[in-house]
Design a protein around this motif. Sequence first.
Motif, PDB file in Angstrom:
ATOM      1  N   CYS A  85       0.858  -1.197   0.000  1.00  0.00           N
ATOM      2  CA  CYS A  85       0.000   0.000   0.000  1.00  0.00           C
ATOM      3  C   CYS A  85       0.891   1.244   0.000  1.00  0.00           C
ATOM      4  O   CYS A  85       1.800   1.348   0.835  1.00  0.00           O
ATOM      5  CB  CYS A  85      -0.894   0.012   1.225  1.00  0.00           C
ATOM      6  SG  CYS A  85      -1.843  -1.502   1.395  1.00  0.00           S
ATOM      7  N   ASN A 136      -4.703  -7.771   5.834  1.00  0.00           N
ATOM      8  CA  ASN A 136      -5.057  -7.349   4.475  1.00  0.00           C
ATOM      9  C   ASN A 136      -5.843  -8.453   3.750  1.00  0.00           C
ATOM     10  O   ASN A 136      -6.278  -8.258   2.622  1.00  0.00           O
ATOM     11  CB  ASN A 136      -3.821  -6.941   3.673  1.00  0.00           C
ATOM     12  CG  ASN A 136      -2.846  -8.086   3.415  1.00  0.00           C
ATOM     13  OD1 ASN A 136      -3.218  -9.263   3.370  1.00  0.00           O
ATOM     14  ND2 ASN A 136      -1.579  -7.740   3.204  1.00  0.00           N
ATOM     15  N   LEU A 166      -9.466  -3.054   3.305  1.00  0.00           N
ATOM     16  CA  LEU A 166      -9.872  -3.030   1.892  1.00  0.00           C
ATOM     17  C   LEU A 166     -10.352  -1.611   1.572  1.00  0.00           C
ATOM     18  O   LEU A 166     -11.333  -1.148   2.132  1.00  0.00           O
ATOM     19  CB  LEU A 166     -11.015  -4.044   1.662  1.00  0.00           C
ATOM     20  CG  LEU A 166     -11.639  -4.058   0.277  1.00  0.00           C
ATOM     21  CD1 LEU A 166     -10.627  -4.478  -0.789  1.00  0.00           C
ATOM     22  CD2 LEU A 166     -12.848  -5.009   0.234  1.00  0.00           C
ATOM     23  N   ASP A 167      -9.638  -0.942   0.684  1.00  0.00           N
ATOM     24  CA  ASP A 167      -9.956   0.464   0.403  1.00  0.00           C
ATOM     25  C   ASP A 167     -10.887   0.647  -0.782  1.00  0.00           C
ATOM     26  O   ASP A 167     -11.486   1.709  -0.946  1.00  0.00           O
ATOM     27  CB  ASP A 167      -8.670   1.245   0.074  1.00  0.00           C
ATOM     28  CG  ASP A 167      -7.628   1.168   1.173  1.00  0.00           C
ATOM     29  OD1 ASP A 167      -8.012   0.908   2.324  1.00  0.00           O
ATOM     30  OD2 ASP A 167      -6.439   1.374   0.874  1.00  0.00           O
ATOM     31  N   THR A 168     -10.946  -0.367  -1.652  1.00  0.00           N
ATOM     32  CA  THR A 168     -11.699  -0.195  -2.888  1.00  0.00           C
ATOM     33  C   THR A 168     -12.180  -1.549  -3.415  1.00  0.00           C
ATOM     34  O   THR A 168     -11.517  -2.564  -3.176  1.00  0.00           O
ATOM     35  CB  THR A 168     -10.819   0.488  -3.966  1.00  0.00           C
ATOM     36  OG1 THR A 168     -11.566   0.600  -5.185  1.00  0.00           O
ATOM     37  CG2 THR A 168      -9.527  -0.278  -4.242  1.00  0.00           C
ATOM     38  N   ARG A 193     -10.973  -2.913  -9.328  1.00  0.00           N
ATOM     39  CA  ARG A 193      -9.750  -3.682  -9.584  1.00  0.00           C
ATOM     40  C   ARG A 193      -8.540  -2.780  -9.905  1.00  0.00           C
ATOM     41  O   ARG A 193      -7.455  -2.970  -9.375  1.00  0.00           O
ATOM     42  CB  ARG A 193     -10.031  -4.599 -10.776  1.00  0.00           C
ATOM     43  CG  ARG A 193      -9.163  -5.797 -10.890  1.00  0.00           C
ATOM     44  CD  ARG A 193      -9.775  -6.791 -11.871  1.00  0.00           C
ATOM     45  NE  ARG A 193     -10.983  -7.384 -11.326  1.00  0.00           N
ATOM     46  CZ  ARG A 193     -10.994  -8.362 -10.425  1.00  0.00           C
ATOM     47  NH1 ARG A 193      -9.869  -8.865  -9.995  1.00  0.00           N
ATOM     48  NH2 ARG A 193     -12.126  -8.837  -9.954  1.00  0.00           N
ATOM     49  N   ARG A 217      -8.054   0.377  -9.186  1.00  0.00           N
ATOM     50  CA  ARG A 217      -7.623   1.199  -8.057  1.00  0.00           C
ATOM     51  C   ARG A 217      -6.964   0.329  -6.978  1.00  0.00           C
ATOM     52  O   ARG A 217      -6.027   0.757  -6.319  1.00  0.00           O
ATOM     53  CB  ARG A 217      -8.781   1.994  -7.487  1.00  0.00           C
ATOM     54  CG  ARG A 217      -8.320   3.274  -6.883  1.00  0.00           C
ATOM     55  CD  ARG A 217      -9.268   4.426  -7.014  1.00  0.00           C
ATOM     56  NE  ARG A 217     -10.647   4.055  -6.882  1.00  0.00           N
ATOM     57  CZ  ARG A 217     -11.544   4.142  -7.854  1.00  0.00           C
ATOM     58  NH1 ARG A 217     -11.196   4.621  -9.034  1.00  0.00           N
ATOM     59  NH2 ARG A 217     -12.788   3.787  -7.657  1.00  0.00           N
ATOM     60  N   PHE A 218      -7.443  -0.887  -6.839  1.00  0.00           N
ATOM     61  CA  PHE A 218      -6.796  -1.792  -5.875  1.00  0.00           C
ATOM     62  C   PHE A 218      -5.325  -1.968  -6.251  1.00  0.00           C
ATOM     63  O   PHE A 218      -4.429  -1.890  -5.412  1.00  0.00           O
ATOM     64  CB  PHE A 218      -7.517  -3.151  -5.841  1.00  0.00           C
ATOM     65  CG  PHE A 218      -6.998  -4.076  -4.774  1.00  0.00           C
ATOM     66  CD1 PHE A 218      -7.596  -4.135  -3.524  1.00  0.00           C
ATOM     67  CD2 PHE A 218      -5.876  -4.872  -5.004  1.00  0.00           C
ATOM     68  CE1 PHE A 218      -7.092  -4.970  -2.517  1.00  0.00           C
ATOM     69  CE2 PHE A 218      -5.374  -5.712  -4.013  1.00  0.00           C
ATOM     70  CZ  PHE A 218      -5.989  -5.757  -2.771  1.00  0.00           C
ATOM     71  N   THR A 229      -2.255  -0.825  -3.924  1.00  0.00           N
ATOM     72  CA  THR A 229      -1.473  -1.885  -3.258  1.00  0.00           C
ATOM     73  C   THR A 229      -0.321  -2.402  -4.115  1.00  0.00           C
ATOM     74  O   THR A 229       0.487  -3.185  -3.643  1.00  0.00           O
ATOM     75  CB  THR A 229      -2.363  -3.092  -2.916  1.00  0.00           C
ATOM     76  OG1 THR A 229      -2.767  -3.717  -4.148  1.00  0.00           O
ATOM     77  CG2 THR A 229      -3.592  -2.694  -2.129  1.00  0.00           C
ATOM     78  N   LEU A 260      -7.156  -8.423  -5.354  1.00  0.00           N
ATOM     79  CA  LEU A 260      -8.522  -8.111  -4.912  1.00  0.00           C
ATOM     80  C   LEU A 260      -9.365  -9.375  -4.735  1.00  0.00           C
ATOM     81  O   LEU A 260     -10.086  -9.516  -3.739  1.00  0.00           O
ATOM     82  CB  LEU A 260      -9.187  -7.140  -5.906  1.00  0.00           C
ATOM     83  CG  LEU A 260     -10.632  -6.767  -5.587  1.00  0.00           C
ATOM     84  CD1 LEU A 260     -10.753  -6.077  -4.229  1.00  0.00           C
ATOM     85  CD2 LEU A 260     -11.221  -5.856  -6.680  1.00  0.00           C
ATOM     86  N   THR A 306      -9.641   7.770  -3.561  1.00  0.00           N
ATOM     87  CA  THR A 306     -10.667   6.779  -3.198  1.00  0.00           C
ATOM     88  C   THR A 306     -12.055   7.408  -3.020  1.00  0.00           C
ATOM     89  O   THR A 306     -12.953   6.744  -2.511  1.00  0.00           O
ATOM     90  CB  THR A 306     -10.286   6.000  -1.913  1.00  0.00           C
ATOM     91  OG1 THR A 306     -10.332   6.899  -0.804  1.00  0.00           O
ATOM     92  CG2 THR A 306      -8.904   5.381  -1.991  1.00  0.00           C
ATOM     93  N   ASP A 315     -14.878   5.363  -4.031  1.00  0.00           N
ATOM     94  CA  ASP A 315     -15.016   4.056  -3.359  1.00  0.00           C
ATOM     95  C   ASP A 315     -15.858   4.118  -2.095  1.00  0.00           C
ATOM     96  O   ASP A 315     -16.274   3.076  -1.579  1.00  0.00           O
ATOM     97  CB  ASP A 315     -13.620   3.526  -2.985  1.00  0.00           C
ATOM     98  CG  ASP A 315     -12.784   3.299  -4.224  1.00  0.00           C
ATOM     99  OD1 ASP A 315     -13.248   2.567  -5.108  1.00  0.00           O
ATOM    100  OD2 ASP A 315     -11.700   3.890  -4.323  1.00  0.00           O
TER     101      ASP A 315
END
Length: 332
Positions: A29, A101, A124-126, A129, A131-132, A136, A141, A170, A173
């Motif tokens: 991250c 995570n 989990l921020d989003t 796919r 943006r993940f 990170t 994901l 984000t 999200d």
Amino acid sequence: MTNPPLIDSFGRVHDNLRISVTDRCNIRCFYCMPEEGVEYMERSGILSFEEIERFVRVAARLGVTKIRITGGEPLVRRDLPVLIEKLLSVPGIKDLALTTNAVLLAAQAKPLYDAGLRRINVHLDTLDRARFLQITRREELDSVLAGIDECLRLGYGPIKINAVAVKDLTDADIVPLARYGRERGIEIRYIEFMPLDGQRLWGRSRVLTQDDMMAMLTREIGPLEEIPGRDPSAPASEYRFLDGVGTLGFIASVSKPFCMNCNRIRLTSDGKLRYCLFAIEETDVKGLLRGGGSDEEIGAVIRENLWKKWAGHQIGTPQFVAPPRPMNAIGG
Ligand code: SAM
Ligand code: SF4
């Protein structure tokens, strides 16, 4: 004879211990670790499960009742269920939770559950796919979502999701995550982006605040009300949707700091005590654990470190100094 409570010079009683079991992580991250060139601690310098358990026995006698296992990524530490079982057997420990995570969770959820773990926070921020991957730097994901599904299937509870909120990244999200949580009975806890990144990328203008997020959520989903009677030492303020479906938490460390209610101490994976996530100074306890120190000496060091605890961090002011270790090495 009972011990006096663990208290700092401001009268705050501490009963909550965060234990980092590793500084290693299987994703990157951007607000926690650099993409490349990460130097991990020597394995021999990391506390063994026996050393952690001994520390917890001492801390529990001083009044610690709640533990959170964190890292780095705690699931990369081999045999974690063994530690969970050991810590749950310590007299006085009433609550044990894990922050992960979830990349390795689908396979480990069952052994952890069998060891007695019930409370889990998945980072989990989003749900997007691309943006993940951007956040990170890994394409994991699907593994994370599978880990959450497995926990739901096994009956973990409560399951919470920690979502770090970063402005101009984000924003899109916030609402989909709340919907995802509403559909599954999972509380989403939005965490304001804090200056803990290894590369000093933080800026006040990049913080998506609780107020910003609540405005979005109210507009797109519906009105929220604060849940009354919350524990004042809990970092998140909690809200529920007025339609009765779903709860949310906000950890507004930047826009609404809660330092005066803090009840947490931290043990790093290499055996340093920290009275604050943002502490600059640390106190070594590994030397005592490995060098024949008595329980009384370990207890005295815990009290000594805590007595130095400051009123609070100074994020956003000229006095603020970022901690010398990155988040993965402190233990979030
Ligand atoms: N690897 C696990 C994880 O990600 O949940 C545990 C360790 S991680 C350091 C603990 C938590 O710190 C994460 O859940 C993440 O939400 C939070 N975090 C990391 N860097 C952060 C930052 N710069 N600002 C706010 N929260 C952060
Ligand atoms: Fe790893 Fe957790 Fe840091 Fe992300 S926040 S890089 S998952 S330790």
